[in-house]
Design a protein around this motif. Structure first.
Motif, mmCIF file in Angstrom:
data_model
loop_
_atom_site.group_PDB
_atom_site.id
_atom_site.type_symbol
_atom_site.label_atom_id
_atom_site.label_comp_id
_atom_site.label_asym_id
_atom_site.label_seq_id
_atom_site.Cartn_x
_atom_site.Cartn_y
_atom_site.Cartn_z
ATOM 1 N N TYR B 97 1.138 -4.181 -14.376
ATOM 2 C CA TYR B 97 0.638 -4.923 -13.214
ATOM 3 C C TYR B 97 -0.497 -4.137 -12.540
ATOM 4 O O TYR B 97 -1.548 -4.686 -12.201
ATOM 5 C CB TYR B 97 1.759 -5.151 -12.192
ATOM 6 C CG TYR B 97 2.718 -6.280 -12.506
ATOM 7 C CD1 TYR B 97 4.057 -6.196 -12.148
ATOM 8 C CD2 TYR B 97 2.288 -7.448 -13.129
ATOM 9 C CE1 TYR B 97 4.945 -7.237 -12.399
ATOM 10 C CE2 TYR B 97 3.167 -8.491 -13.392
ATOM 11 C CZ TYR B 97 4.488 -8.376 -13.023
ATOM 12 O OH TYR B 97 5.369 -9.410 -13.282
ATOM 13 N N SER B 114 5.699 -11.443 -9.591
ATOM 14 C CA SER B 114 5.875 -10.006 -9.842
ATOM 15 C C SER B 114 7.168 -9.523 -9.206
ATOM 16 O O SER B 114 7.927 -8.764 -9.807
ATOM 17 C CB SER B 114 4.719 -9.204 -9.245
ATOM 18 O OG SER B 114 3.498 -9.771 -9.570
ATOM 19 N N PHE B 177 6.921 -11.961 -16.096
ATOM 20 C CA PHE B 177 5.857 -10.966 -16.271
ATOM 21 C C PHE B 177 4.766 -11.503 -17.194
ATOM 22 O O PHE B 177 3.572 -11.448 -16.871
ATOM 23 C CB PHE B 177 6.441 -9.670 -16.843
ATOM 24 C CG PHE B 177 5.401 -8.746 -17.419
ATOM 25 C CD1 PHE B 177 5.204 -8.656 -18.793
ATOM 26 C CD2 PHE B 177 4.605 -7.972 -16.592
ATOM 27 C CE1 PHE B 177 4.242 -7.822 -19.327
ATOM 28 C CE2 PHE B 177 3.631 -7.134 -17.119
ATOM 29 C CZ PHE B 177 3.443 -7.059 -18.493
ATOM 30 N N ASN B 180 2.729 -14.289 -15.710
ATOM 31 C CA ASN B 180 1.895 -13.745 -14.630
ATOM 32 C C ASN B 180 0.651 -13.060 -15.210
ATOM 33 O O ASN B 180 -0.477 -13.266 -14.741
ATOM 34 C CB ASN B 180 2.724 -12.747 -13.819
ATOM 35 C CG ASN B 180 2.170 -12.534 -12.422
ATOM 36 O OD1 ASN B 180 1.203 -13.171 -12.014
ATOM 37 N ND2 ASN B 180 2.796 -11.647 -11.673
#
Lengths: 181, 574
Positions: B97, B114, B177, B180
Motif C-alpha cells: 500500500y 485498506s 487488497f 484496491n
C-alpha cells in the motif's frame, strides 16, 4: 567512472569496463536465451520421468506385472497380493491371498486406496525407520492411486506414511519383503 | 554531497531516499499498523516454531506422548499459517500500500478497503491462534479431509470451524487488497513515462546527481492512460515491444508493476482458496456430500503457490529502486528489469501444479503443465538475478542495515530457487517430496528471501513514515542473528532431507537425533534476532525525534519547495 553520451565517453578500467561491455553487447539478452535453452533441455531430460510416460515404458518392457493392493487408513497399512499377470489385461492370474510374495526383478503395480484421509505411500530404500525413499506417491481418498516399480534387490523395505494424517501418523509404518528371483 | 549538512547524505544513503510524494497521514499510520501487527504475529509464529523444535528434540513431554504429538501438530499448523498470513502477507500488504501510493504518486483507491483488509487479516490471525490453543492440527496447508477426521481424541470440530473461518477471512482480506491495488493502478491519473529515461549504451550505470536523474520518480508526470495501454504497461508487457513502440507506450514505475502483477496473480489464486473452502464447508454441513478431494488439494495450491510469490514480488520490485539508490546510481528504465514480470504473472499461478506431482490420479495435462511451469518460472528469476548483479557489480554500494538485508534476501531467494528447481523436477521430487528438503526450500525462499527483503525495506521505510531511524546497533544484532540462524536452519533442513528425514514428523528416529539440538539452536538464534527487532521498533516508535532526524524532515520540505517547478507532484489525497 561517469558514463555519458558516446561523444564524450571517458575511458574505463577494470570492472567498470566489464560492466560497460556487458551492457553494450547485450549480455542480458544472451543470458536470457541461455537460461531459456537450459530450461527447455532440462524439461526434455525429465520427460521420461513423468509418471504417465515412465509407467507406459515400464509396461512395455515387462512381461509380468505383479499387482499388490494397498489399503491405507488411520493409522495402518494393509497389503494384499493380487497376483501376477502375463500382461495388464490377462485374467488368468496366480494369486496367493494369504501372503504377499513379490520377487526381485518383477514389475510391481501398487494400487493404493485410502478409506479416510490422504496418506503418503513411501517405500524406503532399506529396513531403517527413516531413509531415502525408493519411491512414493500420495494416496488420495476416492481414487485408485497407481505406481509401478521394479525392485532390483531382495530384502525387507520399510513402508512409511509420508503424508501427515493425524496424531498417530509417526506410527504408520509397515514393511514389504522382496524375495530373491 | 550536501556540504551544508553531511548528515543528510548519510541519512539518505542510510535509509534509501524515498520519493518526495507525500502519502496521507492515514495511509502512513495504517502502514505502521501493518508493520506492527506483522511483527507481533511473527513472534507468535516463531514461538510455535520453538515448540516444534523442542518436541522433536524430546525436551518437552506433556501428560502423555499422544498429547505431546498433538501439540507438535497444532504448532505446525498454526506456525505455517501465521507465518504466511499473520506475518509475511500482512507485511507485504502494508508495504505494498505504501509503495504503491509513493510510486504511483496518488492516494489509494479506497482507504476503507485498506482498513477492511487490515481488520480481516488480524481477525484471521487471532482465530488461528485460538484454533492452535484448541490443538487443531489439520496442517497449515489444510489437506482435506484431515481437518474433519482428527480421530483418537484429537482436536474437536469447533476448532476446525474456527480454522476454516480464519482462512475465509484471510481470503476476503486479500481480495480487498487485490481489488484496491488494481483499482488504484487502473483508475485516474498515474505517474508514467519512465521509459523515456531508457539509457543509450553505457548509460545504465550513470552516477546520480539527483536533479539530472531522469529516472527519478519525482520527475515523472501524472498521465491518464487509456485502459488498454495501462494494462500493457502495468504488467511489464510493453518492455518486450520494439524500441520505437516502447518509447511510445508510457511505462509506470517498476515498483508499481511488481505490486500490480502481485495483485492480479493473487486475485486469480483466491478462486482456488474459495473453491477449497466451499468444499470443506459443504462437507462439514453435510457429510453425505463427498467432494473430489484431489480437486480440493489442487484448488488450494492454485492459491498456495501464488501466496508464496505474493510475499516476494512487491519487495523484489522495490529492490530495483532501492539497490540503485544505495549505490548512488540513476534509476533508469531498464527494459530487462521489466521483462521478467509478464512471465512472473503467468507462471506464479501455473506453477501450483508441482505440489501435486505425487498425486497419480491427476490428469496427464496437469502433470505436463506442472513440469513445464516449474522449469519456466526459473526464466524470469534468471533475468532478475542478472539485472540485480549488473546493478551491484563494482558499484560501491553503501552497506547499511537496510541494504544488507535486501542483498542477503536476494541471495537467499536465489539459493532457495536452486532447491526449488531441484524439487520441481519430477525425477528428483520422487525422492525428495515429503522430506525436510522441501522444508529447507521454503525456509530459504521465504525466511531468507522474501522476509529479509521485507525487513530491509522496513528499515528504510520506517524513516520515511516516522521521521525516525531504527537503532543501528540493535539492527546489526538483528541482521547477524537472523542470517546465522536462518541459513543454519534452512541448510540443515535441506541436508537432512537428502538423507530421507521426513517432514511433518513429530518423532525423529535415533539415527537423526544428533541434528535436533542444532535445529533448536538455530531457531532460537532467529527468535532472539526478531525479539531484538521488535524491541528496536517499539523503542523507536515510542521515543521523540532527535535533532538530526528533525533536520532531515526540514530538508525534505526545503528540497520539495526548491524543486517545485521541476517536480511533478502527484495527486493529493484530499
Amino acid at each position: 567512472m561517469v558514463l555519458s553520451t558516446k561523444s564524450n565517453h571517458v575511458s574505463l578500467k577494470g570492472f567498470d569496463k566489464i560492466k560497460y561491455e556487458l551492457n553494450k553487447y547485450h549480455a542480458e539478452r544472451y543470458w536470457g536465451i541461455f537460461v531459456a535453452v537450459l530450461l527447455i533441455w532440462f524439461w526434455i531430460l525429465g520427460y521420461p520421468w513423468m509418471p504417465p510416460v515412465a509407467f507406459d515404458s515400464a509396461l512395455l518392457q515387462s512381461q509380468n506385472i505383479h499387482t499388490v493392493g494397498v489399503t491405507a487408513g488411520q493409522w495402518y497399512w494393509m497389503l494384499d497380493d493380487r497376483g501376477s499377470y502375463q500382461n495388464a489385461n490377462d485374467t488368468n492370474v496366480n494369486t496367493n491371498n494369504n501372503q504377499l510374495y513379490v520377487k526381485a526383478g518383477e514389475t510391481v503395480k501398487f494400487i493404493a486406496r485410502s478409506i479416510d484421509v490422504n496418506h503418503g505411500f513411501g517405500v524406503l530404500s532399506s529396513s531403517n525407520q527413516m531413509d531415502v525413499p525408493l519411491f512414493q506417491m500420495q494416496v488420495v481418498p476416492g481414487f485408485d492411486n497407481i505406481f509401478y516399480y521394479t525392485f532390483k534387490k531382495p530384502g525387507i523395505y520399510t513402508i512409511r506414511c509420508l503424508e501427515y494424517c493425524g496424531w498417530n501418523h509417526p506410527y504408520m509404518v509397515s514393511s514389504i519383503t522382496i524375495h530373491a528371483a | 554531497m550536501n556540504k551544508d549538512n553531511p548528515l543528510l547524505d548519510e541519512y539518505n544513503l542510510e535509509n534509501g531516499p524515498a520519493p518526495l510524494y507525500r502519502i496521507s497521514k492515514d495511509l502512513s499510520d495504517l502502514t505502521l499498523m501493518f508493520i506492527i501487527s506483522s511483527v507481533v504475529f511473527f513472534l507468535a509464529a516463531g514461538t510455535l516454531a520453538i515448540i516444534m523444535r523442542t518436541v522433536q528434540s524430546k525436551l518437552i513431554l506433556l501428560g502423555n506422548q499422544q498429547q505431546t504429538i498433538g501439540m507438535f501438530y497444532a504448532a505446525l499448523t498454526a506456525h505455517g499459517q501465521l507465518m504466511f498470513f499473520g506475518f509475511a502477507s500482512m507485511l507485504t500488504v502494508g508495504l505494498s500500500y505504501y509503495l504503491l501510493s509513493k510510486f504511483a504518486k496518488k492516494p489509494l483507491y479506497s482507504m476503507k478497503m485498506s482498513i477492511i483488509s487490515y481488520s480481516l487479516m488480524n481477525a484471521a490471525s487471532v482465530l488461528l491462534v485460538v484454533s492452535a490453543i484448541m490443538f487443531f492440527g489439520g496442517g497449515w496447508y489444510n489437506l482435506m479431509p484431515l481437518a474433519f477426521h482428527p480421530q483418537n481424541g484429537g482436536w474437536n470440530i469447533f476448532s476446525t470451524v474456527l480454522f476454516l473461518m480464519a482462512d475465509t477471512s484471510i481470503g476476503i482480506g486479500l481480495v480487498f487488497f487485490c481489488v484496491n491495488v488494481i483499482a488504484t493502478v487502473l483508475k485516474g491519473n498515474i505517474a508514467a513515462g519512465v521509459q523515456l529515461s531508457e539509457p543509450d549504451e553505457g548509460g545504465l550505470f550513470r552516477a546520480s546527481s539527483d536533479i539530472n536523474d531522469s529516472g527519478r520518480i519525482d520527475l515523472i508526470p501524472m498521465i491518464n492512460l487509456p485502459a488498454s495501454t495501462r494494462w500493457v504497461s502495468a504488467l511489464g508487457i510493453s518492455s518486450w515491444f520494439p524500441r520505437k513502440y516502447r518509447k511510445a507506450v508510457p511505462a509506470v514505475s517498476i515498483v508499481v508493476v511488481g505490486i500490480f502483477v502481485n495483485a492480479v496473480a493473487l486475485l486469480s489464486g483466491t478462486v482456488g482458496l474459495f473453491t477449497q473452502l466451499g468444499m470443506g464447508f459443504g462437507y462439514l454441513l453435510n457429510p453425505d456430500f463427498q467432494p473430489n478431494w484431489l480437486l480440493a488439494k489442487d484448488a488450494f495450491w492454485f492459491f498456495g503457490h501464488p501466496i508464496v510469490y505474493f510475499t516476494l514480488f512487491s519487495f523484489l520490485a522495490a529492490a530495483y529502486y532501492y539497490i540503485p539508490k544505495f549505490t548512488k546510481k540513476t534509476v533508469p528504465y531498464d527494459k530487462w528489469a521489466y521483462r521478467s514480470w509478464p512471465f512472473y504473472f503467468v507462471f506464479a499461478v501455473l506453477v501450483f501444479s508441482h505440489h501435486s506431482y505425487m498425486d497419480m490420479p491427476n490428469p496427464v495435462f496437469v502433470q505436463t503443465v506442472a513440469t513445464i511451469a516449474s522449469q519456466a518460472v526459473i526464466f524470469p528469476s534468471g533475468l532478475t538475478v542478472m539485472t540485480i548483479m549488473m546493478y551491484l557489480l563494482r558499484s560501491k554500494i553503501r552497506w547499511n542495515i537496510s541494504s544488507f538485508f535486501i542483498v542477503t534476501g536476494i541471495a537467499g531467494w536465489v539459493y532457495g530457487g536452486f532447491t526449488g528447481a531441484q524439487t520441481g523436477w519430477w525425477g528428483t521430487d520422487v525422492y525428495l517430496h515429503n522430506t525436510l528438503n522441501v522444508v529447507g526450500h521454503i525456509h530459504l525462499v521465504i525466511l531468507m528471501g522474501s522476509v529479509l527483503l521485507g525487513i530491509g525495506l522496513v528499515y528504510g521505510v520506517i524513516a520515511d513514515l516516522t521521521k525516525k531511524r531504527l537503532g543501528k546497533t540493535l539492527g546489526m544484532v538483528h541482521l547477524l542473528t537472523t542470517i546465522t540462524g536462518g541459513f543454519g536452519l534452512a541448510f540443515m533442513f535441506t541436508y537432512l532431507g537428502l538423507f530421507g528425514v521426513i517432514r511433518r514428523e513429530a518423532i525423529i528416529p535415533d539415527q537423526f537425533m544428533w541434528a535436533m539440538p542444532w535445529l533448536l539452536f538455530f531457531a532460537l538464534t532467529v527468535g532472539f534476532g526478531q525479539i531484538t527487532f521488535a524491541y528496536n521498533l517499539f523503542k523507536t516508535l515510542g521515543r521523540k525525534t532527535t535533532k538530526e532526524e528533525q533536520l532531515f524532515v526540514t530538508n525534505q520540505e526545503e528540497r520539495a519547495s526548491s524543486e517545485k517547478d521541476l517536480i511533478h507532484t502527484g495527486e493529493s489525497s484530499t
